[in-house]
Motif scaffolding. Structure first.
Motif, PDB file in Angstrom:
ATOM      1  N   HIS A  80       0.818  -1.214   0.000  1.00 61.13           N
ATOM      2  CA  HIS A  80       0.000   0.000   0.000  1.00 61.13           C
ATOM      3  C   HIS A  80       0.852   1.265   0.000  1.00 61.13           C
ATOM      4  O   HIS A  80       0.504   2.265  -0.628  1.00 61.13           O
ATOM      5  CB  HIS A  80      -0.923  -0.008   1.221  1.00 61.13           C
ATOM      6  N   THR A  81       1.990   1.236   0.686  1.00 61.08           N
ATOM      7  CA  THR A  81       2.832   2.433   0.771  1.00 61.08           C
ATOM      8  C   THR A  81       3.947   2.462  -0.275  1.00 61.08           C
ATOM      9  O   THR A  81       4.598   3.495  -0.453  1.00 61.08           O
ATOM     10  CB  THR A  81       3.451   2.554   2.171  1.00 61.08           C
ATOM     11  N   LEU A  82       4.179   1.344  -0.939  1.00 59.67           N
ATOM     12  CA  LEU A  82       5.143   1.332  -2.046  1.00 59.67           C
ATOM     13  C   LEU A  82       4.507   2.021  -3.261  1.00 59.67           C
ATOM     14  O   LEU A  82       3.295   2.020  -3.418  1.00 59.67           O
ATOM     15  CB  LEU A  82       5.509  -0.109  -2.414  1.00 59.67           C
ATOM     16  N   PRO A  83       5.310   2.618  -4.138  1.00 60.59           N
ATOM     17  CA  PRO A  83       6.770   2.635  -4.179  1.00 60.59           C
ATOM     18  C   PRO A  83       7.426   3.802  -3.449  1.00 60.59           C
ATOM     19  O   PRO A  83       8.643   3.916  -3.439  1.00 60.59           O
ATOM     20  CB  PRO A  83       7.046   2.752  -5.677  1.00 60.59           C
ATOM     21  N   THR A  84       6.633   4.659  -2.812  1.00 61.77           N
ATOM     22  CA  THR A  84       7.200   5.889  -2.254  1.00 61.77           C
ATOM     23  C   THR A  84       7.879   5.646  -0.918  1.00 61.77           C
ATOM     24  O   THR A  84       8.982   6.149  -0.668  1.00 61.77           O
ATOM     25  CB  THR A  84       6.094   6.946  -2.090  1.00 61.77           C
ATOM     26  N   TYR A  85       7.231   4.871  -0.058  1.00 59.34           N
ATOM     27  CA  TYR A  85       7.789   4.620   1.274  1.00 59.34           C
ATOM     28  C   TYR A  85       8.609   3.340   1.233  1.00 59.34           C
ATOM     29  O   TYR A  85       8.091   2.256   0.953  1.00 59.34           O
ATOM     30  CB  TYR A  85       6.671   4.506   2.312  1.00 59.34           C
ATOM     31  N   ILE A  86       9.899   3.454   1.538  1.00 60.46           N
ATOM     32  CA  ILE A  86      10.806   2.314   1.528  1.00 60.46           C
ATOM     33  C   ILE A  86      11.143   1.959   2.976  1.00 60.46           C
ATOM     34  O   ILE A  86      11.918   2.652   3.642  1.00 60.46           O
ATOM     35  CB  ILE A  86      12.097   2.618   0.736  1.00 60.46           C
TER      36      ILE A  86
END
Length: 714
Positions: free
Chosen positions: A194-200
């Motif tokens: 859900h948080t990819l690709p921005t949150y790594i």
């Protein structure tokens, strides 16, 4: 008062930081406790030289910056001249000419993943050097050095040359896009789609470090029961974000591909592998994937199995389906891993079905395809004979599939060290090309000279803080990687490595935990499926015993299909008088199992339906031996509990308490297994449980009415 509170706050923070929650697994890098070893390490590794500039070189520097100060309890300098360093991590072409000349004969035989770890005299002093032909190999060598150091072994006279025996060393995640993990017992998926690709998540990097440290070089991110959505562009961008994290650590990403994707996300009316529009669609999809992920590894496919779509829906073969995808991936050097796990309810013996479907196709798969074969012919049982496919497809590379997640081994609460199981399979002689045609020689490509080779494990990793829920689950992850690198390693030496890195180097601690680990697999076989019993677990969730179950939608989901217990005897006749599954093995191997009087007792009920009065090698009747084995399994867990208690003073409170509670569960469930199974089999054969053993705590009806609708993995 404020000062006292501040001191208390600092103490609590420090204590929390020191808590052993298992997150660092075998990369703890705790201070060296032996004074002589510490002094030697400090003088030998006072400085380091890592001249490379690649992302992998950065990963090497980061690992050394984390590891060396932690173990040496002093800073380690880094400069840009080899003259000033005592640890050198550099590819051959970055070394001075003189060093290259000294080392070339040792490095030349290594492959692109192989490393040389050596103590050498240079410029008037001894240096420790890690060199190879690639930066990834240097990373592997760095972890090899750190593995030695964590075990507090001397490094003053090193010479270790090592290349992986197996080319593809993989994890298969059975993770869904919802983050639910099929057959997962360690929480939800670590991939936060859900948080990819921005949150790594920083956890992705630690996942890469742990895998690289044991040589794993590929990961299949999603479930074999695949969703076509993963192949759409928004999701490929998420996959690319993970690939970017894993790449510096030498790990390629792979995806499970749904065979019907051209229909589900492509707008086609068919997925027929011989249809031109379907072929074009997959070619375009491959081009799109490699545009986004240039080093994408390829596809894993489960087809025409357990309701999954596949080429047989169109009257085509598994080879037709695999070749379709292989052709699409070939321009980019991608591979296809086509699972051989197939069975249907109409067959006479589930044991035989993979062999029957795949052996006629040997030689018909394109050269960038591996057929992925489970270690046994049924389904990851506590003990299975090898799959007869292993050794029956000489023209096709076979990728050996193990299961780390303990679907049939007590799941996330039982301590079961699986390396003895892995080794039992690898060392089995198939006689496929004469004597010494071991499974290891087949899956590493040596026997039939295949350039593709592979070993994979169904991942036991989740988002639990310690990755695997049970602390000892980490040992199975570790062992899979080490044996995929070198199948000739021994289960006991791998256990010792893992213990020393994970718990410490005290001899009493190491010896005690090693004994627990090495006996654990045999113990679980004894209290679950002794003497060749198999698949007698509860339906669906596979949690706990249900040998009485006989009402599943298809017979081969029911335990009675496998044990066939009646008043006369028990076991599945797979000889010529039964299903004749034994004929799928080479004659020399079949002979080992063909006679019930000489068959290895471990596999007796896999291959024979024998009388309850059958004479066992121990001198007992089969019924008495079965009762003995179930009780021995319970005693084995009691012994493990005592062993664990004996080393309480050597283990941090957090992990000691956690394992103690899990062993309590395992003990309770071993008793449950024993009592439920003996109550059922006694009701069938009308024989009493021998007087020297405890009677089941409840009547059979009690065990039969137990329900677990929300068991993990259901």
């Amino acid at each position: 008062m404020k000062k006292a509170l501040l001191i208390l706050f600092i103490f609590l923070c420090y204590h929390h930081a020191q808590a052993e929650d298992g997150y660092h697994a075998w990369l703890r890098y705790t201070p060296i406790s032996q004074p002589a070893i510490l002094s030697a390490y400090r003088s030998q590794l006072a400085s380091c030289y890592v001249p490379g500039k690649s992302p992998t070189d950065t990963a090497i520097r980061n690992e050394l910056k984390l590891a060396l100060p932690g173990m040496l309890q002093q800073s380690v300098s880094e400069t840009n001249s080899i003259q000033n360093h005592t640890l050198v991590c550099a590819r051959m072409q970055l070394l001075p000419t003189g060093l290259q000349q000294q080392l070339s004969s040792l490095v030349q035989p290594l492959d692109s993943n192989g490393y040389l770890l050596k103590t050498i005299s240079y410029a008037g002093k001894n240096i420790t050097i890690i060199t190879a032909k690639s930066d990834i190999a240097i990373l592997y060598g760095t972890f090899a050095l750190l593995r030695i150091m964590q075990q507090q072994q001397p490094i003053s006279n090193l010479q270790q040359q090592s290349s992986p025996t197996v080319k593809l060393r993989l994890l298969n995640h059975w993770d869904n896009l919802t983050r639910y993990v099929e057959r997962g017992y360690a929480g939800i998926s670590i991939w936060n789609w859900h948080t990819l690709p921005t949150y790594i998540d920083p956890r992705y990097t630690d996942y890469a470090r742990l895998n690289a440290s044991i040589g794993i070089n590929g990961t299949v991110l999603n479930n074999v029961n695949a969703s076509a959505t993963i192949l759409t562009r928004p999701w490929l961008l998420k996959v690319a974000a993970i690939a970017n994290v894993l790449r510096p650590y030498g790990i390629k990403v792979y995806l499970s591909a749904r065979f019907s994707a051209p229909i589900e996300i492509g707008g086609l009316h068919t997925a027929d592998p011989l249809n031109d529009s379907v072929r074009t669609w997959w070619q375009q999809k491959a081009k799109e994937i490699y545009t986004i992920i240039p080093d994408f590894g390829g596809f894993l496919v489960k087809a025409n199995s357990e309701g999954q779509p596949g080429p047989q829906s169109y009257g085509r073969t598994h080879a037709d389906g695999a070749n379709l995808l292989a052709d699409a991936l070939a321009p980019y050097s991608g591979i296809v891993m086509w699972r051989a796990f197939v069975y249907n309810p109409e067959a006479s013996d589930r044991f035989k079905q993979a062999y029957e479907e795949f052996t006629p196709l040997d030689g018909k798969f394109h050269n960038n395809i591996l057929v992925q074969v489970k270690n046994g012919p049924v389904d990851f049982q506590p003990r299975e004979p090898i799959s007869p496919l292993l050794g029956a497809m000489p023209k096709t590379p076979l990728l050996l599939e193990y299961q780390l997640t303990q679907e049939y081994l007590g799941q996330g609460t039982h301590l079961v060290y699986e390396a003895p199981l892995f080794k039992e399979v690898l060392e089995t002689d198939t006689y496929a090309n004469g004597k010494n045609s071991t499974v290891a020689s087949i899956v590493d490509g040596e026997l039939y000279h295949h350039t593709l080779s592979g070993i994979t494990g169904v991942s036991n990793i989740g988002n639990e803080r310690n990755w695997t829920n049970h602390p000892f689950g980490q040992a199975n992850w570790y062992a899979l990687g080490r044996l995929a690198w070198n199948p000739q390693l021994h289960a006991d030496s791998i256990a010792t490595e893992w213990i020393r890195q994970t718990f410490g180097c005290n001899p009493q601690l190491v010896n005690t935990i090693q004994q627990m680990m090495l006996q654990s697999r045999e113990t679980v076989v004894q209290y679950m499926t002794p003497l060749g019993l198999h698949h007698i677990m509860g339906n669906g969730h596979h949690y706990g015993p249900a040998p009485w179950s006989n009402h599943a939608p298809r017979p081969d989901w029911d335990p009675v299909y496998y044990h066939k217990a009646d008043r006369y005897g028990i076991g599945f006749d797979r000889t010529a008088t039964g299903s004749n599954a034994l004929a799928q093995y080479q004659p020399a191997l079949a002979q080992h199992y063909s006679d019930s009087s000489t068959c290895d007792p471990h596999f007796l009920l896999w291959f024979h339906h024998v009388s309850w009065q059958h004479k066992m090698p121990s001198g007992k009747t089969l019924w008495d031996e079965l009762c003995y084995q179930y009780n021995a399994g319970v005693k084995g867990i009691e012994q493990m509990q005592q062993q664990w208690t004996s080393i309480a003073g050597f283990i941090d409170k957090e992990r000691f308490h956690q394992v103690s509670m899990l062993l309590d569960i395992q003990h309770q469930e071993a008793i449950w297994w024993r009592d439920a199974c003996l109550a059922y089999f006694s009701s069938v054969n009308k024989l009493p449980v021998p007087a020297q053993y405890p009677m089941p705590a409840h009547n059979l009806e009690y065990y039969q009415q137990l329900k677990f609708p929300f068991a993990p993995g259901n």
